[in-house]
Motif scaffolding. Structure first.
Motif, PDB file in Angstrom:
ATOM      1  N   ASP A   1      -1.216  15.627  18.999  1.00 40.10           N
ATOM      2  CA  ASP A   1      -2.408  16.170  18.547  1.00 40.10           C
ATOM      3  C   ASP A   1      -2.561  15.926  17.030  1.00 40.10           C
ATOM      4  N   ILE A   2      -1.478  16.666  16.584  1.00 43.98           N
ATOM      5  CA  ILE A   2      -1.376  16.635  14.995  1.00 43.98           C
ATOM      6  C   ILE A   2      -1.357  15.014  14.398  1.00 43.98           C
ATOM      7  N   VAL A   3      -0.296  14.450  15.131  1.00 44.52           N
ATOM      8  CA  VAL A   3      -0.474  13.090  14.528  1.00 44.52           C
ATOM      9  C   VAL A   3      -1.647  12.386  14.576  1.00 44.52           C
ATOM     10  N   SER A   4      -2.342  12.571  15.743  1.00 42.02           N
ATOM     11  CA  SER A   4      -3.818  11.895  15.714  1.00 42.02           C
ATOM     12  C   SER A   4      -4.715  12.587  14.538  1.00 42.02           C
ATOM     13  N   LEU A   5      -4.616  13.857  14.554  1.00 40.13           N
ATOM     14  CA  LEU A   5      -5.341  14.566  13.443  1.00 40.13           C
ATOM     15  C   LEU A   5      -5.310  13.952  12.025  1.00 40.13           C
ATOM     16  N   VAL A   6      -3.689  13.810  11.718  1.00 39.25           N
ATOM     17  CA  VAL A   6      -3.335  13.196  10.312  1.00 39.25           C
ATOM     18  C   VAL A   6      -4.027  12.067  10.091  1.00 39.25           C
ATOM     19  N   ARG A   7      -3.846  11.000  11.204  1.00 35.14           N
ATOM     20  CA  ARG A   7      -4.399   9.601  11.028  1.00 35.14           C
ATOM     21  C   ARG A   7      -5.738   9.725  10.767  1.00 35.14           C
ATOM     22  N   GLU A   8      -6.620  10.501  11.565  1.00 34.54           N
ATOM     23  CA  GLU A   8      -7.938  10.586  11.436  1.00 34.54           C
ATOM     24  C   GLU A   8      -8.358  11.104  10.122  1.00 34.54           C
ATOM     25  N   LEU A   9      -7.523  12.134   9.819  1.00 35.05           N
ATOM     26  CA  LEU A   9      -7.824  12.650   8.070  1.00 35.05           C
ATOM     27  C   LEU A   9      -7.724  11.537   7.127  1.00 35.05           C
ATOM     28  N   GLY A  10      -6.703  10.685   7.376  1.00 30.08           N
ATOM     29  CA  GLY A  10      -6.439   9.358   6.659  1.00 30.08           C
ATOM     30  C   GLY A  10      -7.422   8.331   6.558  1.00 30.08           C
ATOM     31  N   ARG A  11      -8.095   8.145   7.772  1.00 30.50           N
ATOM     32  CA  ARG A  11      -9.006   7.214   8.202  1.00 30.50           C
ATOM     33  C   ARG A  11     -10.283   7.660   7.446  1.00 30.50           C
ATOM     34  N   GLN A  12     -10.594   8.883   7.409  1.00 28.69           N
ATOM     35  CA  GLN A  12     -11.892   9.313   6.726  1.00 28.69           C
ATOM     36  C   GLN A  12     -11.970   9.435   5.209  1.00 28.69           C
ATOM     37  N   GLY A  13     -10.772   8.811   4.690  1.00 28.67           N
ATOM     38  CA  GLY A  13     -10.737   8.601   3.282  1.00 28.67           C
ATOM     39  C   GLY A  13     -10.173   9.708   2.337  1.00 28.67           C
ATOM     40  N   ASN A  14      -9.481  10.853   2.948  1.00 29.73           N
ATOM     41  CA  ASN A  14      -8.716  11.688   2.498  1.00 29.73           C
ATOM     42  C   ASN A  14      -7.239  11.247   1.999  1.00 29.73           C
TER      43      ASN A  14
END
Lengths: 288, 305
Positions: free
Chosen positions: B170-183
């Motif tokens: 879950d957290i790995v997915s969340l981190v990737r998602e945060l990166g994809r969002q431009g953070n």
């Protein structure tokens, strides 16, 4: 500025909740109530012989002014800051968009209010019990408002200074509790009891609080006589001075003493905020 | 666009060197900060979070000093490795209380608390006291707190510590998602596989010094002249071994049943020579596998360099 006041307020509220809900506060509450109990017992037992005003003044001076208030305020103010630093949970506040002075000021205010609440409950309970006992049992002179208010004013301003000093220790030293204990027991107790001529005594907080109490408790004549004798180092009768003359001459006025206490608070608080803004409180050595 | 920059940053703890002469610009995307315990990862993060001031050099977040500018810390989502909270409080009360420091009103704090707790999968456990939370729940709670300011820079110090496999996923997915969002997301770890799951962009740090930066293959290229190991599958390992040992770029060989392991001193020269030797059908070469392309091996080389 609004942001600063808002965050200071938020930190103070949260710290107040934590402080008043803690076991250590409960312990000091217990001691405060114990003082009220002792007061009731002593007034009930000796009130007719010694006078309620005298007993109330002497016990409040010994237990509250010289012991419980400095200990409570010092402990709570150090604990409010130092506990979080040593547990490292302070990182959550320090990394939030809160100015550092607002964090330390909020914690100082929380410790001050906590001390006031804890000491205040015991003090007013003691006053009410003493007043009721002497009323019911017709002991000598009634407990006078001047006696209660003079000690009340002293106990009201004292935590501002003690908590500022405690905050200064907490932000300056790792072993702040030891510094706090040394301050209360060595400086306030020892230096605060030195002869007036030495001048050292006037640099203590306890002396200013005692001065307010002596100056204001006009109804406690026996207490004032004892204090005048103590102030002159037992020379009161040798020099043929009246207690009133000694108190008039050698004890500073109430506004002057209040100003002394608040000035001490301002100086130490200023130093604490300055150090707290510049020093790192997260060593970072534990996990690289 | 640079979110976080370190300019020749050094940090001492008394006589102990925490970080030395780090010069680094970090932009959007996920970046793994890799190093063994005590390498200086947490120190770098703490300086970016405004917790520590550098002994030398300067740290800037969005062009501002995070230590002295409280407002810039609203753009930083810091998840420290420290595991102490106000233990008596409930998860949601703690997050709500923290949200107030980020400028939310009482109502706004409630809404953002719902949002971030849902994101980290803590909605069901929101009423639990922090002292009753498992290590994984506490980790999620810290992550929720890091998301409060809707920051552009996330500093996640060992975020997978204590999580079960599902939690890790879950957290790995969340981190990737945060990166994809431009953070800009910086994730520190001393476990190579953890970082590999989240990004291939790495910064390797050892004894406070920046060893390398880039993707894993770029970093491998930076150590072209370092010794490497190859496994060569062939029909006649002894014969091939004799030829390889004659090459100055080969340090040694280990004969195996259906091939051999070669210790290479100089990769460029070795590959040139190997192309010719392997082309000879007499050796019956059927596979050439580099044994040290993995992050572990790369890191090992860099650390021992």
């Amino acid at each position: 500025m609004t942001g600063f006041v808002r965050t200071t307020w938020l930190v103070a509220l949260q710290s107040l909740r934590i402080l008043l809900g803690s076991k250590k506060s409960l312990f000091f509450f217990g001691l405060s109530l114990l003082y009220a109990g002792v007061m009731a017992l002593v007034v009930f037992r000796f009130g007719d012989r010694e006078g309620v005003n005298e007993l109330f003044s002497m016990l409040t001076l010994i237990i509250m002014v010289q012991a419980l208030m400095p200990l409570t305020a010092m402990y709570l103010s150090i604990s409010a800051i130092r506990d979080e630093i040593s547990e490292r949970s302070i990182v959550f506040l320090l990394s939030a968009p809160v100015p550092r002075p607002a964090i330390w000021l909020g914690k100082y205010l929380a410790a001050t209010v906590s001390s006031l609440v804890i000491i205040g409950v015991g003090f007013f309970l003691a006053a009410i019990l003493s007043w009721n006992l002497q009323g019911d049992l017709r002991f000598g002179a009634q407990l006078q408002a001047s006696t209660v208010s003079s000690f009340g004013i002293g106990l009201l301003v004292a935590p501002f200074a003690y908590c500022a000093i405690g905050s200064f220790f907490a932000l300056s030293f790792k072993r702040a509790m030891i510094w706090g204990a040394v301050f209360v027991f060595a400086w306030e107790s020892f230096a605060g009891s030195t002869p007036a001529q030495s001048g050292v005594r006037s640099a203590t907080v306890v002396d200013a609080i005692r001065s307010i109490a002596i100056k204001g408790s006009v109804a406690a004549t026996g207490f004032r006589r004892e204090m005048a004798d103590w102030i002159t180092g037992g020379r009161l009768w040798m020099d043929g001075m009246s207690p009133e003359a000694v108190i008039d001459k050698m004890v500073p006025s109430i506004p002057h003493s209040i100003w002394n206490v608040l000035l001490t608070a301002l100086i130490y608080l200023g130093l604490a905020l300055l150090i707290g803004s510049r020093k790192d409180y997260e060593s970072g050595e534990q996990n690289g | 666009m640079t979110t976080l920059s370190y300019r020749l940053v050094s940090k001492w703890y008394g006589n102990v060197l925490g970080v030395s002469q780090v010069d680094l610009d970090i932009g959007p995307g996920v970046l793994g900060l890799l190093g063994v315990n005590g390498a200086g990862k947490s120190t770098l993060m703490k300086m970016a979070a405004g917790l520590l001031k550098p002994s030398l050099g300067e740290v800037r977040v969005l062009g501002e000093d995070p230590r002295n500018q409280a407002s810039v810390r609203a753009h930083i989502g810091y998840c420290p490795e420290v595991d102490r909270f106000y233990e008596g409080m409930r998860v949601e009360s703690w997050i709500q209380g923290m949200a107030r420091y980020f400028g939310y009103s009482a109502r706004g704090a409630k809404e953002i608390t719902d949002e971030v707790l849902a994101k980290v999968g803590m909605s069901e456990n929101r009423r639990k006291r922090l002292s009753e939370c498992s290590k994984g729940m506490r980790q999620r709670t810290k992550l929720a707190r890091a998301m409060l300011g809707k920051p552009g820079l996330y500093l996640l110090d060992e975020p997978l510590t204590g999580l079960d496999p599902l939690g890790r996923h879950d957290i790995v997915s969340l981190v990737r998602e945060l990166g994809r969002q431009g953070n800009s997301v910086i994730v520190s770890s001393h476990v190579l596989e953890e970082v590999e799951q989240m990004t291939d962009q790495l910064v390797l740090i050892h004894q406070g010094r920046l060893m390398a930066r880039g993707s894993i293959s770029e970093i491998r290229d930076q150590i072209q002249d370092q010794p490497r190991k190859m496994a060569i599958g062939c029909e006649h390992p002894r014969r091939m071994g004799r030829e390889l040992l004659a090459l100055p770029s080969v340090e040694g060989i280990e004969i195996q049943e259906r091939g051999l392991k070669v210790h290479v001193l100089e990769a460029g020269a070795f590959f040139q020579a190997l192309t010719k030797i392997a082309a000879d059908p007499i050796h019956g070469v059927h596979s050439i596998v580099p044994l040290d392309e993995g992050l572990d091996a790369v890191f090992g080389y860099l650390v021992n360099k």
